[in-house]
Motif scaffolding. Structure first.
Motif, PDB file in Angstrom:
ATOM      1  N   UNK A 123      23.154  44.318 -20.078  1.00  0.00           N
ATOM      2  CA  UNK A 123      23.817  45.106 -21.117  1.00  0.00           C
ATOM      3  C   UNK A 123      22.759  45.808 -21.962  1.00  0.00           C
ATOM      4  N   UNK A 124      23.185  46.476 -23.019  1.00  0.00           N
ATOM      5  CA  UNK A 124      22.241  47.207 -23.863  1.00  0.00           C
ATOM      6  C   UNK A 124      21.198  46.262 -24.475  1.00  0.00           C
ATOM      7  N   UNK A 125      21.638  45.086 -24.902  1.00  0.00           N
ATOM      8  CA  UNK A 125      20.708  44.128 -25.489  1.00  0.00           C
ATOM      9  C   UNK A 125      19.624  43.730 -24.485  1.00  0.00           C
ATOM     10  N   UNK A 126      20.017  43.531 -23.231  1.00  0.00           N
ATOM     11  CA  UNK A 126      19.036  43.179 -22.206  1.00  0.00           C
ATOM     12  C   UNK A 126      18.030  44.310 -22.029  1.00  0.00           C
ATOM     13  N   UNK A 127      18.522  45.537 -21.938  1.00  0.00           N
ATOM     14  CA  UNK A 127      17.637  46.685 -21.733  1.00  0.00           C
ATOM     15  C   UNK A 127      16.693  46.849 -22.921  1.00  0.00           C
ATOM     16  N   UNK A 128      17.209  46.737 -24.138  1.00  0.00           N
ATOM     17  CA  UNK A 128      16.350  46.871 -25.316  1.00  0.00           C
ATOM     18  C   UNK A 128      15.269  45.797 -25.339  1.00  0.00           C
ATOM     19  N   UNK A 129      15.634  44.576 -24.964  1.00  0.00           N
ATOM     20  CA  UNK A 129      14.649  43.491 -24.913  1.00  0.00           C
ATOM     21  C   UNK A 129      13.654  43.687 -23.776  1.00  0.00           C
ATOM     22  N   UNK A 130      14.129  44.216 -22.673  1.00  0.00           N
ATOM     23  CA  UNK A 130      13.247  44.509 -21.542  1.00  0.00           C
ATOM     24  C   UNK A 130      12.148  45.490 -21.986  1.00  0.00           C
TER      25      UNK A 130
END
Length: 455
Positions: free
Chosen positions: A320-327
């Motif tokens: 999700x967006x949170x995963x991408x931002x953390x990535x």
């Protein structure tokens, strides 16, 4: 009796809507002979298959001529899936479709019937005839001497997959990638023997996985972690257009200057964290202490992102967006200089040069590449095409330097204040608004290698 009918095993099942996703392990004689002939090519490096052929009675003009004709067959065509974000879906490759059809048919007539229209009919007939001629040669030199051991390995691989519940990993991948799979479509997995070798090979495409396995292979955890690594690439590739567009949007909306190059790295990093990290640990009981991937950037990032991937797997959450931002955050905070390191950014490259030898030079310097496009004319059309990609942009100017440099400055708004001396040799690098690097080489006396190394 055809070897391709010799052994077929059901190795993986998962339940969905009352149906099963099946993974069939088999030996495909047709595929094995095709790969054998590929390896005999003068364009292939020395390998165990070529060694066995060279020392055999078949290493004569008659068969070498067939190998040469095989090597010249034009069986490579492709098309892009234009609706998808750039690089997010693998292009269609006719060579892979032909290999798929070799695996999934039991004789060359059926193979030709299924493959009509993929390549010209004469090319298809010539290919089938060459495979037919080399089938007894392959069997005599490679398959028959290793038949007993290879059949034993197939049986052991099947038991291993059942004992370790491989269905779990496939379903885990579907949930993590937010992808789906039609349970009516089986995975066809084709193994073939690789005598006197120190390792195995692996490739996945469509609904197929193929691997040459060394005849002394006994421990299968590495094989299965790599096989699942490649399967995760297939799952990633089969994400819906909606999911692909969402992920693309998340990366583009992120403010980090590293977001583009983090995006370029993601596919391989996630497959490595899942296959070589998560799957391997489940199979072995501990994490692999060796390199997870042979390319440094992928290996290091996969290890850094691994805890986040595990968190999502354990919670059964999709990307999700949170995963991408953390990535992106993990990429930038741990490796802030990667967007300037040529060894990294040249993995994803678009090169424009009017000297085709430059392409060979770049390939020798940066042998590992994930994406590459080239053009041999510096004009508005070639630059327009380059600008539509998120790849590193390398333009080499060696003719009509002043004219070409003026055109480049005109086409890139980021260069509006750029001042250059066309009579002086230089290199120049700038991060563009799409967060890709633009590299301009104005060549006079130095080699391309010297100009790149001095950046």
């Amino acid at each position: 009796m055809k070897h391709s009918l010799l052994l077929t095993f059901l190795f993986l099942t998962s339940l969905a809507f009352g149906q099963k996703t099946t993974f069939n392990i088999k030996y495909s004689e047709q595929l094995a002979v095709f790969v054998f002939m590929q390896n005999l090519s003068d364009n292939y490096p020395e390998n165990v298959l070529k060694t066995e052929f060279k020392k055999s009675k078949y290493n004569i003009a008659q068969y070498k001529d067939i190998c040469s004709k095989f090597d010249k067959l034009n069986i490579d065509y492709s098309y892009q899936f234009e609706a998808f974000p750039y690089g997010s879906k693998t292009p269609m490759q006719t060579r892979d479709i032909l290999k798929k059809n070799l695996i999934e048919t039991t004789n060359l007539n059926d193979f030709k019937l299924r493959s009509v229209g993929i390549v010209p009919n004469k090319t298809l007939n010539d290919l089938a005839e060459m495979i037919s001629v080399f089938t007894p040669i392959y069997n005599e030199l490679i398959y028959n001497p290793n038949k007993a051991q290879f059949e034993k390995q197939l049986a052991e691989i099947t038991r291993y997959s059942t004992d370790h519940n491989m269905a779990h990993f496939f379903e885990t991948g579907l949930a993590f990638y937010n992808a789906s799979w039609d349970k009516a479509i089986p995975f066809e997995i084709a193994f073939y023997p690789l005598p006197n070798a120190k390792g195995f090979t692996a490739q996945a495409f469509y609904n197929n996985f193929i691997s040459a396995i060394q005849t002394n292979l006994r421990d299968y955890k590495d094989l299965f972690s790599v096989m699942l690594h490649e399967t995760f690439h297939i799952i990633y590739n089969e994400q819906s257009l909606e999911v692909k567009m969402q992920i693309d949007q998340y990366f583009k909306e992120n403010k980090s200057k590293s977001s583009n190059y983090a995006y370029q790295l993601m596919n391989e990093v996630l497959a490595t964290a899942l296959g070589n990290g998560y799957v391997y640990k489940v199979l072995d009981g501990k994490e692999d202490a060796n390199d997870w991937y042979y390319h440094t950037y992928i290996d290091l990032m996969a290890r850094k992102i691994y805890p986040l991937v595990l968190e999502y797997i354990e919670q059964k959450k999709p990307i999700d967006r949170n995963f991408i931002d953390n990535f992106i955050k993990i990429y930038e905070s741990n490796f802030p200089n990667w967007i300037n390191e040529l060894e990294n950014i040249m993995t994803y490259r678009y090169i424009i040069t009017e000297n085709e030898e430059d392409l060979n030079t770049v390939s020798k310097m940066f042998w590992y590449r994930s994406s590459e496009e080239n053009a041999t004319q510096i004009d508005e059309n070639s630059i327009d095409k380059m600008q539509k990609t998120p790849l590193t942009k390398l333009i080499i100017v060696s003719k009509n330097n002043n004219e070409k440099l003026k055109l480049i400055k005109k086409k890139f708004i980021e260069l509006k204040d750029w001042k250059f001396n066309a009579d002086k040799e230089f290199n120049y690098k700038i991060l563009l608004n799409d967060k890709s690097q633009l590299i301009i080489l104005n060549q006079k006396q130095s080699t391309i290698e010297q100009l790149l190394k001095s950046l």
